[in-house]
Structure formats: structure tokens, C-alpha cells
Design an enzyme around this catalytic site. Sequence first.
Site, PDB file in Angstrom:
ATOM      1  CG  ASP A 159       6.704  21.325   3.354  1.00  0.00           C
ATOM      2  OD1 ASP A 159       6.803  21.909   2.159  1.00  0.00           O
ATOM      3  OD2 ASP A 159       7.626  21.488   4.308  1.00  0.00           O
ATOM      4  CG  ASP A 208      -6.378 -15.633  -1.816  1.00  0.00           C
ATOM      5  OD1 ASP A 208      -5.699 -15.070  -1.046  1.00  0.00           O
ATOM      6  OD2 ASP A 208      -6.461 -16.740  -1.831  1.00  0.00           O
ATOM      7  CG  ASP A 242      -8.692 -18.462   1.213  1.00  0.00           C
ATOM      8  OD1 ASP A 242      -9.091 -19.586   0.579  1.00  0.00           O
ATOM      9  OD2 ASP A 242      -8.069 -17.685   0.750  1.00  0.00           O
ATOM     10  CG  ASP A 276      -5.106 -22.002  -3.210  1.00  0.00           C
ATOM     11  OD1 ASP A 276      -5.085 -23.288  -3.900  1.00  0.00           O
ATOM     12  OD2 ASP A 276      -5.670 -21.444  -2.626  1.00  0.00           O
ATOM     13  CG  ASP A 327     -13.511 -22.702  -2.465  1.00  0.00           C
ATOM     14  OD1 ASP A 327     -13.721 -23.330  -3.279  1.00  0.00           O
ATOM     15  OD2 ASP A 327     -12.954 -22.656  -1.421  1.00  0.00           O
ATOM     16  CG  ASP A 383     -10.139 -18.476  -3.532  1.00  0.00           C
ATOM     17  OD1 ASP A 383     -11.163 -19.356  -3.516  1.00  0.00           O
ATOM     18  OD2 ASP A 383      -9.025 -18.766  -3.090  1.00  0.00           O
ATOM     19  CB  SER A 387       8.295  24.828   3.823  1.00  0.00           C
ATOM     20  OG  SER A 387       9.244  24.345   4.620  1.00  0.00           O
TER      21      SER A 387
END
Length: 842
Positions: free
Chosen positions: A673, A119, A113, A55, A61, A111, A385
Site C-alpha cells: 500500500d 565470515d 570457516d 576473530d 583463512d 574468511d 488503499s
Amino acid sequence: MFQKQIPAWIPHYLPDPCQAEDDRPSATCALEEGLSPCHLLTVRIIRMKNVRQADRVSQTDCYVSLWLPTASHEKLRTRTISNCPNPEWNESFNFQIQRQVKNVLELSVCDEDTVTPDDHLLTVLYDLAKLCCRRKTHVKFPLNPEGMEELEVEFLLEESPSPPETLITNGVLVARQVSSLEVHAESRRQRKRGKKRDFLVTVTESFEHTQRISQHLEPGCPKPACFHYPKYFQSQMHVDLPRSQWSCGNHLSFQLCCCGVHKKISPVCQPLHCLSDSQTVTLPAGENCELHMKSTPCPKTLDVRLGYSLCPEELEFLQKRKVVVAEALKQVLQLEEDLQMDEVPLIAIMSTGGGTRSMTAMYGHLLGLQKLNLLNCASYITGLSGATWTMATLYRDPDWSSKNLESAIFEARRHVVKDKMPALSPDQLSRYREELRQRSKEGYKVNFTDFWGLLVEACLGDERNECKLSDQRAALSQGQNPLPIYLTINVKDDVSNQDFREWCEFSPYEVGMQKYGAFVPTELFGSEFFMGRLMRRIPESRMCYMLGLWSSIFSVNLLDVWNFCNTSEEFFHRWTRERVQDIEDEPLLPEIPKCDANVLDTSVVVPGSWLSNTFRQILTYRSFVSEFHNFLLGLQLHTDYLQNGQFSMWKDTVLDGFPNQLTESVNHLSLLDTAFFVNSSYPPLLRPERKADLIIHLNYCAGSQTKPIKQTCEYCTEQNIPFPKYDLQEEGNHNLKECYLLKNSQEPDAPIVLFFPLINDTFQKYKAPGVERSPEEMEKGQVNIYGPKTPYATKELTYTEAAFDKMVNLCEYNILNNKDQLLQALRMAVEKKKLLKSQCSS
């Protein structure tokens, strides 16, 4: 249970990945069992340079997460270094790996948080087949050359002191050794009643993961809790108390209150790799309790059949069916001599989907083939089907193809024209709810497709049908009917069908995925498996639930709707896919000694933004997908799986090159299907083990009649599967003939295809071949198949008697009116088979 075991006294070893390529045996599809040594891998995360910002507020971090699912399901990670563009860790992580499986290490840069989820910045995918033993490999991964961002890692591969591991493989999937751990708790002295203590026992990497066991108070041997875990994974046993029995303190060390005095119980954490086989180990669990545990090897015999050959039951059926087919061909083609068994062509009937329209039309086609005595010439019938509704109904009678089909058609007509509202009455809905509740108790994941199956059963029958797919074996016991095969596709959540799909076939003998060469007995489909072994048997599904699965029209998502309207997914791929960048040839990546040429390129995967991820989830979300326990769970991909010819035949999507994301790693199959991809059931017939000589294509599509055959031709061309070339010039459904003969004289292995589109051509003027309609009968020849007011729309479950009769009569007529084309195709198939025999003998 099915594979042939190699005697223990015969030394048999799997090829060494570090062996020179020219000296290694060629890849085969035969089942192999042998010993292979394990290796110890050390990964040292050194540092990163110029880490991108997650960001604009602060520096990243940063930490690095390591995931190697072929060695451990646990994700490891470095410590977090805060607000640093050039973090340095120098942290080492250890794995025990098996080099006969495809080991792809995922290094994720994240990262951290504190408030929001971490992140995920990017992931590096690194194939460990690049590493050589006893040699350090120092790598700088160029994550963003423009920004000089790189990740520096060191690898060291060494021999493991553990004994060699017994592996079973078909060249694509590998089953590894599994051990069974038995654990029970016992009191050291008699305790008062009501004081029994429960423990939560967790065995990492095991199938069961966590179980609750009770402390045994009475003398005698209690029934132990059992855990199944891969022997050469780094599994551990952890013991904890349920939260309801916690009394002060935390879960890292138990704290029990007894008369107001806190008594600590030391945590129990036992590594399992050091346990000797069949040796009982006792551990203290507090003052008055002991844990007894014993690890024993599981049997080597697998319950999942690994192999690309047909199962013994199907091979036996084909031998019986050849006798019936040879006699029928002699009669139909008026042959002077009997056909030898190796001169009998394999003929198949291939049908498409289309709800009640396909069910009704298929009855007419089969009636026409029966009147020409051609039903006895076919060895297979495949469907998807609505065509499966016809197939499932017919195979309730073990001798259906030898009986006049008109009575079966009359019964089907009665149900198609009846009022369907009673199937939705309050009493019926209450019954459905009770049945679905019972199905959930048995161990199935219940959703709307199961309700749809019950509704189909009520609409097409008068009572509850107890039949199961495996019961159809009675209709094959003497080779008296063609073998039915039902087809679906396996998909993934949040992934386009174009990016991932896999064929899954169902027969009365087996259910399996032909790409992997993995099959289970039909009665075990839906049960729980781990590493090829049956863990928990669940009752086989009633046929109605299979019909709901095979015709799961409610599994559509928004992306399917987009594809129906626009064949291009460029917009979806551009804005919602993760960005994958190959960094194999980047100059910053040093030359790495490669021991194996069959390695994946190193890639950097950058996840999409929050907006694109949300958009992808909306487009790909399926509310009502059918989920069944994955019988491939725990199995691993062979290191050379991508080079295996059988796998490559069906390798057709993006994810096939990402082994950590393929089906063996998921708990449940997500089945749809087949019409959501292509409305045909060709794939089971194109397997080299079956190798159909003639395929009668019965088409029931609502839209373009030529689209399914064109899609199949294009698919086979891309996959290098022998198939006739598409050379039909007609556009849409205009000016189509009733029958087309497609062949490829340049490709001897390509089947002959006789294509019957669903059209109303000469039937308008002729009520039978060569018999014109009177003016009073002209209305019966007017069949509105595709108009906006057609009574045969896919969504319609109820027809009028006149509409039903018109569709059946039309399809019967189209078969009978093309008798000469059918006989010509049969002669070509016989001649082709005889030519092949003469070439083999010469």
C-alpha cells in the site's frame, strides 16, 4: 509485442562507451535496437596485504569471491589461503561482458570457516566502465588505509571473437539476445517397458534452470524440454540423474547397477556458446542413450514494453476523452466558442487512502462533482488503499459516470452497514481456503493479503466477482469515463522504505514501473517473464486480489511503526545499515584512464555485525507482503542509466546507485500500500507524458490533513518535479478551510492543485450551500472525523446508517460549497492551455 522494430537492412549501432563524451549522442528515451560487440574481461586476483582478522582466535583463512551478475549469475572464488595476513593468489577469472550495460564487479573478501558459515569481511564495488580496451589496469584497492589493508587486482579488457549482440534499450533497461535450447533423450535401442530412465538437465543462466526429461523409448520425436538463456552468457548444460535413480557412487559420474555390475556413465557437460543456431547436436549419455539438443534464437520482439511514452491504447483513449471534456468545459464555463483539441486541459481527480472512510467519502465527493457536471471534465482518477474499493466498484458499470451515483451510493451503504461476521463463518473460510489453493496452483505466491482481498470482496458484495482489471477497458472504449490508475510501491526485504521504494502503477491497459520505463499488458501481470519475453502465462487475477494488494494494511513492519511515531531514521541507519565508504579519491588508488564519465565511484561495503543484521531483519520483516513474478527479471541496466532524465526523475533512494541490487535482479516484486510511504496517488499524474494541468486532490487521511500535500510538495522539490509550493500555514487540522487553490506562477509546467481536506466546517450550520439547518437538523451536521470515539477509524469496516450518510453528505457539500473555486481553477487551466498553444505557435 509493442515496440517498433527497425528493419534489418538499416545499419544501426548503439554508441560506443569508449567514444569521447563530446562525440557521443545525447541520451534519449526513445527505444533503440542495434548491434553492440561483446568484450572479454580477465580479472587477476593478485594478493592482499594486512588482512583484518575475522576473530581473535586465529589469522584469517582468506579467499576472494567474484560476482558479476551482468555476465554470470554464478559466483566464482579463489582458493583459500589459511592463517596468512598477506595471502597471494595470482588466479585469473574470465567473463564475457556487454559494455552497453552497467557492469559492476563485486569482490568480496571472506574468511572460510569449517563449522560456522563463512565470515563476510567486506565487498569492493568496482564499475568496469573505468576500463579501456586492450589495456591492462593494475589497481590497489585501499580497504583500510589506517591498517594499510589493500587488495591488488589486475584487469584486462579485450575484444570478443563472438559476433555483435543485438540489444534493445530504452536508455535505462537493456534486453539482450536470448536463445532457446531444446533437449530430449532417446534410446539407441528398444528397452524393456518399465526401464525408462529420467535425467535432470540443468542449463546454467537459463530461466528454467533445471528440468526432468525422460528417455524416449518409442519411435518418433518426443516433446523436448526447452530452456531459455542469454546467448552471450557463458551458459553450460549439465546432465545428472535424480537421486532416486542413483545406485552406488556419486553424482560426478553416474553409476548404475545392472545385474550386480557397476557401469559408469561419463558426466555430460556441454558449453552452449559454441552451438550454431538451429544445428542439432547429439551427445552420448551412457551405453544406450543419446541426448539431442538444438539452439535457436528467440524472436527479437519483446512482451515487455520498454519506453516512457504512453501506450497506444491510452493515447487513443485520451483523444476520445478530449471530445467529452471539451463539451463539458464549454457547458460548465459557458464558453462562447468550442475548444480546439490542443486547448483542452488535462484534468485529474487524485484520491488518498483510508479504508472504509476513504471509500465512503469518495462516493460523496464524486456525487458532488457529478452534480456540478465536473466528472465529465476529468480525464483521470487515481487512487490507493480504500479509495480503490470505490473505483473498482464503479468501473464494473461501463457507463457509471453518466448515471446518477445515488443508486451506487445506496448499494455501497447497504454493504457498509451490514454485519461482517458471516464473511468469517466456517463455510466462508473453507471457500477462501479452496480459492487460495487454486490460486497457488495457477502459479501465484499466496499470502495473507490474498485472504484480505477475499474478505474485502465478501464485505463489499453479495457474491463472487469475476471481474478483472483488464475488464475495465469496456468503461473506456468510447472515452465515456475518466481513466482509473491504481498505485502501489515496490519494496525490498531487509531494507527500509526510505532506502528503497519504487512506484508501480496499474491501469486497465498496462501495469508498469515508471522509473524504468517498463510496462506489461494488464492481463499479463503476474505471469513469468525473462529478458522481456513471456515465459509462462498465468491467469489474470480477479479484482478482489488486486484490492487486497492495493489496500494491504497488514504489510506493516516495525520500522513503519517507528516512522509513524518519529520521522527520523537516524537510529536505524546508524546501527543497522552496512557501512559504505567511497575510496575513489584515496591516494593509494592509482589514476585509472576513464573512457566514460558516467561511472560509479569505487566503494567498500562493510557488512553489519550479527547483532545489527538481526536487529535490521526484525525491524524490516514483513509477514504479509504481496509478491508477484517480476516482469523485469533478466533485463539489465544501461551503462548510462543514472544519467537518463526519466530515471533520474524518480531516482530517490540509496539503492538507485547500486545497480546489482535494483529490481531487475529479483524474482518477485514486493508490493505494498502506497500509504506506507506517502498517502497520495500523485506520481502517475506527474509523469511528463501525462502532464496534468489541474489536479483535484481529495484527502481522506485520519491524521493531519495537510501532511500528504506537504510530503508531495517536498518530494517534488527534491526530485525537481514541477509542482506548486506548499504555503498552507495551518497546523494539524485546526482552522482548515474546505478548499485550497495551489499554483506556481513561476513554474509553467507545474499543475494547478485544488486541495480538499476532509474537514467539517460550515457543514455544521448548512445542510446545502446557502441553506441553514433548522435546530432539529443540527445533529446531522455533527461529524466526528478525528476524535478518539470517531466511528470513521481506519480499522472500522462497518458503519451505522447515520454515520455513512453523514460522511457522504459532508463530502458532497464540501464540493458543492466550493463551486466557485472549482470553476476558477478550470478557467485557469483553460487559459494556461491556450497560452501554451499561443507560445508554441509563435
